[in-house]
Design a protein around this motif. Structure first.
Motif, PDB file in Angstrom:
ATOM      1  N   THR A   7       0.818  -1.215   0.000  1.00 35.03           N
ATOM      2  CA  THR A   7       0.000   0.000   0.000  1.00 35.03           C
ATOM      3  C   THR A   7       0.851   1.264   0.000  1.00 35.03           C
ATOM      4  O   THR A   7       0.598   2.206  -0.754  1.00 35.03           O
ATOM      5  CB  THR A   7      -0.927  -0.003   1.227  1.00 35.03           C
ATOM      6  N   ARG A   8       1.876   1.310   0.848  1.00 35.74           N
ATOM      7  CA  ARG A   8       2.677   2.531   0.977  1.00 35.74           C
ATOM      8  C   ARG A   8       3.378   2.884  -0.318  1.00 35.74           C
ATOM      9  O   ARG A   8       3.519   4.061  -0.662  1.00 35.74           O
ATOM     10  CB  ARG A   8       3.689   2.376   2.104  1.00 35.74           C
ATOM     11  N   TYR A   9       3.795   1.870  -1.077  1.00 44.43           N
ATOM     12  CA  TYR A   9       4.490   2.140  -2.333  1.00 44.43           C
ATOM     13  C   TYR A   9       3.523   2.532  -3.446  1.00 44.43           C
ATOM     14  O   TYR A   9       3.859   3.363  -4.302  1.00 44.43           O
ATOM     15  CB  TYR A   9       5.318   0.929  -2.741  1.00 44.43           C
ATOM     16  N   MET A  10       2.329   1.959  -3.425  1.00 42.19           N
ATOM     17  CA  MET A  10       1.325   2.381  -4.403  1.00 42.19           C
ATOM     18  C   MET A  10       0.930   3.837  -4.181  1.00 42.19           C
ATOM     19  O   MET A  10       0.791   4.619  -5.139  1.00 42.19           O
ATOM     20  CB  MET A  10       0.103   1.466  -4.326  1.00 42.19           C
ATOM     21  N   LEU A  11       0.744   4.218  -2.922  1.00 40.89           N
ATOM     22  CA  LEU A  11       0.405   5.606  -2.627  1.00 40.89           C
ATOM     23  C   LEU A  11       1.569   6.541  -2.949  1.00 40.89           C
ATOM     24  O   LEU A  11       1.368   7.647  -3.466  1.00 40.89           O
ATOM     25  CB  LEU A  11       0.021   5.738  -1.154  1.00 40.89           C
ATOM     26  N   LEU A  12       2.791   6.097  -2.655  1.00 40.65           N
ATOM     27  CA  LEU A  12       3.969   6.903  -2.995  1.00 40.65           C
ATOM     28  C   LEU A  12       4.064   7.119  -4.498  1.00 40.65           C
ATOM     29  O   LEU A  12       4.318   8.243  -4.957  1.00 40.65           O
ATOM     30  CB  LEU A  12       5.230   6.223  -2.476  1.00 40.65           C
ATOM     31  N   GLY A  13       3.874   6.058  -5.273  1.00 37.87           N
ATOM     32  CA  GLY A  13       3.919   6.191  -6.728  1.00 37.87           C
ATOM     33  C   GLY A  13       2.848   7.129  -7.247  1.00 37.87           C
ATOM     34  O   GLY A  13       3.089   7.923  -8.170  1.00 37.87           O
ATOM     35  N   ASN A  14       1.660   7.071  -6.657  1.00 39.21           N
ATOM     36  CA  ASN A  14       0.576   7.959  -7.082  1.00 39.21           C
ATOM     37  C   ASN A  14       0.906   9.418  -6.774  1.00 39.21           C
ATOM     38  O   ASN A  14       0.660  10.317  -7.595  1.00 39.21           O
ATOM     39  CB  ASN A  14      -0.717   7.551  -6.383  1.00 39.21           C
ATOM     40  N   ALA A  15       1.483   9.663  -5.592  1.00 36.24           N
ATOM     41  CA  ALA A  15       1.861  11.032  -5.224  1.00 36.24           C
ATOM     42  C   ALA A  15       2.955  11.569  -6.145  1.00 36.24           C
ATOM     43  O   ALA A  15       2.902  12.725  -6.585  1.00 36.24           O
ATOM     44  CB  ALA A  15       2.327  11.068  -3.768  1.00 36.24           C
ATOM     45  N   LEU A  16       3.949  10.729  -6.449  1.00 37.18           N
ATOM     46  CA  LEU A  16       5.038  11.168  -7.334  1.00 37.18           C
ATOM     47  C   LEU A  16       4.523  11.441  -8.742  1.00 37.18           C
ATOM     48  O   LEU A  16       4.968  12.388  -9.403  1.00 37.18           O
ATOM     49  CB  LEU A  16       6.129  10.103  -7.364  1.00 37.18           C
ATOM     50  N   LEU A  17       3.590  10.616  -9.214  1.00 31.16           N
ATOM     51  CA  LEU A  17       3.015  10.835 -10.542  1.00 31.16           C
ATOM     52  C   LEU A  17       2.264  12.164 -10.589  1.00 31.16           C
ATOM     53  O   LEU A  17       2.405  12.931 -11.559  1.00 31.16           O
ATOM     54  CB  LEU A  17       2.078   9.677 -10.894  1.00 31.16           C
ATOM     55  N   ALA A  18       1.479  12.465  -9.551  1.00 30.42           N
ATOM     56  CA  ALA A  18       0.751  13.736  -9.506  1.00 30.42           C
ATOM     57  C   ALA A  18       1.719  14.917  -9.458  1.00 30.42           C
ATOM     58  O   ALA A  18       1.503  15.932 -10.138  1.00 30.42           O
ATOM     59  CB  ALA A  18      -0.175  13.754  -8.291  1.00 30.42           C
ATOM     60  N   ASP A  19       2.796  14.791  -8.684  1.00 28.38           N
ATOM     61  CA  ASP A  19       3.769  15.881  -8.601  1.00 28.38           C
ATOM     62  C   ASP A  19       4.488  16.104  -9.927  1.00 28.38           C
ATOM     63  O   ASP A  19       4.748  17.247 -10.318  1.00 28.38           O
ATOM     64  CB  ASP A  19       4.798  15.574  -7.509  1.00 28.38           C
ATOM     65  N   LEU A  20       4.805  15.014 -10.623  1.00 27.88           N
ATOM     66  CA  LEU A  20       5.472  15.149 -11.922  1.00 27.88           C
ATOM     67  C   LEU A  20       4.561  15.828 -12.934  1.00 27.88           C
ATOM     68  O   LEU A  20       5.006  16.697 -13.712  1.00 27.88           O
ATOM     69  CB  LEU A  20       5.894  13.774 -12.433  1.00 27.88           C
TER      70      LEU A  20
END
Length: 352
Positions: A86-99
């Motif tokens: 879960t933590r990595y899926m949420l991290l990836g989603n946050a990084l994608l939004a920031d990019l």
């Protein structure tokens, strides 16, 4: 486009230049027509070199983000064991939004600096995508902190509460809320005819922000509601961090100031500060601007600083201060680097 109409308006008001300059640098009340014209004048003829300097932070942050964010996303989505957590899926989603936010905001700032005039529809779409990306990153950051809170306080029930299937549904809901939230705001702007063609052609986010703060009561209400929701998200993140600190204080992980928990806590709060401080500065400036305490020109410069510097920094600090703290991600990145740069192996000595 309506640029020719804007030029006609500018020429017909050229004789009142000194009066406009006085109004622009004063803190007296302006009617809507004068305010709209002054902002259009700024959008059409902004100070050259000073405004161009504000393009440097978005470009530098975009370059840094492009170098690190896709690499972390590749590690997350290429490793099955990592992308199922879960933590990595949420991290990836946050990084994608920031990019996405970095890409679109730098594009907007570059077009504005180069005086490239966009159609009204293109500017509205660009602003909407920026709002969606920003809300997506903020809501995901709040979800990440909530996930950490659940993992620490309910370790035995964590797998049942946050399985991977539920996390995927949460991510979909986050993007739906991220699209619906600014969508309502843009519908209000459209229905109240608060979009000004001359300003939209330059698509200057700081100028449009100041215009929004001086718009109709409905637009002001939407702005304050949006600000309230964002501050509530940041307050939720801060409260979770404070509760986690006091809940784990007796465990001994905070005894050393250089411990991993202490450093991680400090880094997370640093990112939180960079998220919160720009909004706090914008909130204070908005209050002063609406109550005509500060000059209109001062409000635009503050908006430029907040939008082009302070709101960009968290997007590029997040992967460095947060993403690389995960051992699995840092270990995977090190293994990729070793594979690309193999160390030469010296031949074994021949037996004598």
């Amino acid at each position: 486009m309506d640029f020719s109409r804007c030029a006609v308006v500018k020429r017909t008001n050229a004789t009142a230049h000194r009066l406009r300059e006085t109004e622009f640098n004063s803190s007296s009340n302006l009617d809507d027509a004068a305010l709209y014209y002054l902002l259009e004048e700024w959008a059409l003829n902004p100070p050259g070199m000073n405004v161009k300097m504000f393009l440097i932070p978005p470009v530098v942050c975009l370059v840094a983000g492009v170098l690190i964010i896709p690499t972390i996303l590749f590690v997350i989505f290429s490793r099955f064991s990592i992308r199922q957590e879960t933590r990595y899926m949420l991290l990836g989603n946050a990084l994608l939004a920031d990019l996405i936010y970095l890409l679109f905001y730098t594009l907007s700032a570059a077009l504005n600096t180069a005086h490239v005039h966009l159609p009204k529809e293109a500017c509205v779409l660009l602003l909407f995508l920026l709002a969606v990306a920003y809300c997506g990153g903020l809501f995901t950051a709040a979800a990440m902190v909530s996930d950490t809170y659940i993992a620490i306080l309910f370790p035995l029930r964590y797998i049942a509460i946050m399985p991977p299937s539920r996390t995927k549904k949460i991510i979909v809901l986050l993007w739906m809320y991220s699209g619906a939230f600014p969508g309502i705001f843009f519908l209000v702007l459209s229905s109240t005819h608060s979009f000004v063609p001359c300003v939209l052609e330059m698509c200057s986010v700081p100028v449009i922000l100041i215009l929004t703060l001086n718009g109709t009561d409905a637009v002001k209400l939407c702005f304050w509601l949006s600000t309230t929701v964002i501050i509530l998200c940041l307050s939720l993140i801060f409260c979770c961090y404070v509760i986690l600190y006091f809940k784990t204080k007796q465990s001994g992980i905070w005894e050393s100031i250089c411990s991993r928990a202490s450093v991680t806590f400090l880094m997370h709060n640093t990112v939180l500060f960079f998220y919160f401080f720009p909004l706090l500065a914008l909130f204070i400036e908005s209050f002063f601007c609406i109550n005509v305490v500060t000059r209109l020109k001062t409000g635009i410069w503050v908006s430029l600083t907040v939008c082009n510097v302070l709101m960009i920094l968290p997007k590029v600090l997040f992967p460095f201060l947060y993403g690389l703290r995960y051992r699995e991600i840092s270990a995977s990145l090190k293994s990729i680097v070793r594979r690309k740069h193999p160390h030469p192996v010296s031949p074994a000595p021949s037996p004598s």
